[in-house]
Design a protein around this motif. Structure first.
Motif, mmCIF file in Angstrom:
data_model
loop_
_atom_site.group_PDB
_atom_site.id
_atom_site.type_symbol
_atom_site.label_atom_id
_atom_site.label_comp_id
_atom_site.label_asym_id
_atom_site.label_seq_id
_atom_site.Cartn_x
_atom_site.Cartn_y
_atom_site.Cartn_z
ATOM 1 N N LEU A 1 4.609 46.401 -15.672
ATOM 2 C CA LEU A 1 5.339 45.152 -15.458
ATOM 3 C C LEU A 1 4.488 44.201 -14.589
ATOM 4 C CD1 LEU A 1 9.024 46.356 -14.991
ATOM 5 C CD2 LEU A 1 7.823 45.787 -17.118
ATOM 6 N N PRO A 2 4.631 42.894 -14.677
ATOM 7 C CA PRO A 2 5.599 42.225 -15.541
ATOM 8 C C PRO A 2 5.204 42.321 -17.018
ATOM 9 C CG PRO A 2 4.118 40.619 -14.544
ATOM 10 C CD PRO A 2 3.780 41.937 -13.929
ATOM 11 N N GLN B 1 -0.222 51.577 -7.790
ATOM 12 C CA GLN B 1 0.434 51.533 -9.103
ATOM 13 C C GLN B 1 0.109 52.802 -9.898
ATOM 14 O OE1 GLN B 1 2.454 48.902 -10.595
ATOM 15 N NE2 GLN B 1 2.820 50.480 -12.133
ATOM 16 N N HIS C 1 -5.768 49.113 -8.797
ATOM 17 C CA HIS C 1 -4.402 48.978 -8.258
ATOM 18 C C HIS C 1 -3.933 50.407 -7.975
ATOM 19 C CE1 HIS C 1 -0.470 47.563 -7.482
ATOM 20 N NE2 HIS C 1 -0.267 46.797 -8.537
ATOM 21 N N SER D 1 2.886 38.130 -7.281
ATOM 22 C CA SER D 1 3.428 39.497 -7.359
ATOM 23 C C SER D 1 4.929 39.417 -7.180
ATOM 24 C CB SER D 1 2.836 40.367 -6.249
ATOM 25 O OG SER D 1 3.513 41.605 -6.162
ATOM 26 N N ARG E 1 6.990 42.906 -7.842
ATOM 27 C CA ARG E 1 7.402 44.266 -7.438
ATOM 28 C C ARG E 1 6.473 44.903 -6.421
ATOM 29 N NH1 ARG E 1 8.396 43.720 -12.287
ATOM 30 N NH2 ARG E 1 6.966 41.999 -12.134
ATOM 31 N N THR E 2 5.171 44.663 -6.487
ATOM 32 C CA THR E 2 4.287 45.332 -5.519
ATOM 33 C C THR E 2 4.563 44.799 -4.116
ATOM 34 O OG1 THR E 2 2.648 45.453 -7.278
ATOM 35 C CG2 THR E 2 1.899 45.963 -5.055
HETATM 36 N N1 CP Z 1 2.905 46.023 -11.434
HETATM 37 C C1 CP Z 1 2.613 44.981 -10.610
HETATM 38 O O1 CP Z 1 1.568 44.948 -9.959
HETATM 39 O O2 CP Z 1 3.565 44.010 -10.589
HETATM 40 P P1 CP Z 1 3.548 42.704 -9.673
HETATM 41 O O3 CP Z 1 2.386 41.852 -10.159
HETATM 42 O O4 CP Z 1 4.869 42.036 -9.856
HETATM 43 O O5 CP Z 1 3.308 43.132 -8.263
#
Ligand code: CP
Length: 336
Positions: free
Chosen positions: A273-274, A138, A135, A55, A57-58
């Motif tokens: 994303l990503p 998100q 998720h 991960s 951003r999360t």
């Molecule tokens: N959108 C998301 O869950 O990104 P990461 O996998 O970078 O956390």
């Protein structure tokens, strides 16, 4: 839902009033997320951040959100560097980490794992992504972004949207569909390879709730008349081999010329994303990076507001934030 002390495991826990309450707190978080004000409302509290799957951003935004509320973060990343690699159970991990933390955010590659973990936890657990299942944070930040981009006042009825890509394994679109299901008369166009269609139970639930669903492999036609297009990456980590994933990578691509030819001038472009920027995949081309309707980085910024609001409500401090706030001494408008 009573947020206080609750695990946040699935969008199925939410109703429209919960969403409205969360968005109202998220709106109040802006000056803190922008570092104009600071609050110590969670001073002394610890977030256990357990990311047993990659991960960016999360993980970082959950951590930033907790820090911005005055709390501290302790974390472990990856299964190989945790005691799970030595055969420790989720039960034991939950008993241990919930003794060190006041709340836990957890990601794990197995569907249902966060739910299993939460049953042994002594503190609230937030699902930061379990396999291809859900998720929830998100989906909440995605809906908050839709509200802001389309200037909607919590009434998402009548939206006309396209979801594109790996709809079978993409947990973000599963949670987003469950969230949008709470509203009325939404038109979903689901664009995926036939082998990667949205799970039937999610489609059936949308239809049973009175929404329209059109499943297709024709992305260009699907883009017409949409309020927004939500692209996703082929979730290559869920396939049995890279070769199998490669069959689908690059099947659907949005770029400037396709957008101009097929989208409405203001169709909002979203992606959790990503994005896979390698030439053979490239589902969302960087030639759209300056397009005013590209909302992907506003989405990631909104993630901090939503995660701050989730922490504030779950730990019951949402009414104490303003009372404990002060100006950030060094603040200058650094946003450019
Ligand atoms: N959108 C998301 O869950 O990104 P990461 O996998 O970078 O956390």
């Amino acid at each position: 839902m009573n947020f206080l002390g609750s695990h946040i495991l699935s969008i199925n826990q939410f109703d429209t009033q919960d969403v409205e309450a969360l968005f109202s707190v998220a709106d109040q978080m802006k000056p803190y997320a922008h570092r104009e004000l600071k609050t110590r409302v969670l001073e002394g509290a610890i977030l256990g951040s357990l990311f047993f799957e990659p991960s960016t951003r999360t993980r970082i935004s959950f951590g930033c959100a907790f820090n911005l509320l005055g709390g501290q973060v302790r974390e472990t990343t990856g299964i190989k560097t945790s005691a799970l690699a030595k055969g420790e159970s989720l039960y034991d991990t939950a008993r241990v980490i919930s003794g060190y933390s006041d709340i836990i955010a957890m990601r794990h590659p197995m569907d249902g794992s966060v739910d299993e973990f939460s049953k042994a936890s002594r503190v609230p657990v937030i699902n930061a992504g379990d396999g291809s299942a859900e998720h929830p944070s998100q989906a909440l930040l995605d809906l908050y972004t839709i509200k802001k981009e389309l200037n909607i006042n919590n009434d998402f009825d009548g939206l006309n949207i396209a979801l594109v890509g790996d709809l079978k394994y993409g947990r973000t679109v599963h949670s987003l569909c469950k969230l949008l299901k709470l509203y009325k008369n939404i038109s979903f166009t689901l664009v995926s390879p036939n082998e990667l269609k949205m799970p039937k139970e999610i489609v059936d639930d949308l239809l049973a709730a009175g929404h329209r669903v059109n499943e297709t492999e024709d992305m260009e036609t699907a883009l017409h008349d949409k309020h927004l297009v939500y692209l996703t990456r082929i979730q290559e980590e869920r396939f049995s081999s890279q070769e199998e994933a490669n069959i689908y990578r690059g099947r659907f691509r949005l770029n400037q010329s396709i957008y101009t030819a097929h989208c409405q001038p203001n169709t909002v472009i979203m992606h959790p994303l990503p994005r896979d920027s390698r030439a053979e995949a490239n589902e969302l081309d960087s030639d759209l990076n300056q397009h005013p309707s590209l909302a992907i980085f506003r989405q990631t910024d909104n993630g901090v507001l939503i995660r701050m609001a989730l922490f504030a409500l779950t730990l019951g401090v949402e009414k104490d934030i303003e009372r404990t706030s002060s100006k950030v001494g060094w603040y200058t408008d650094r946003r450019f």
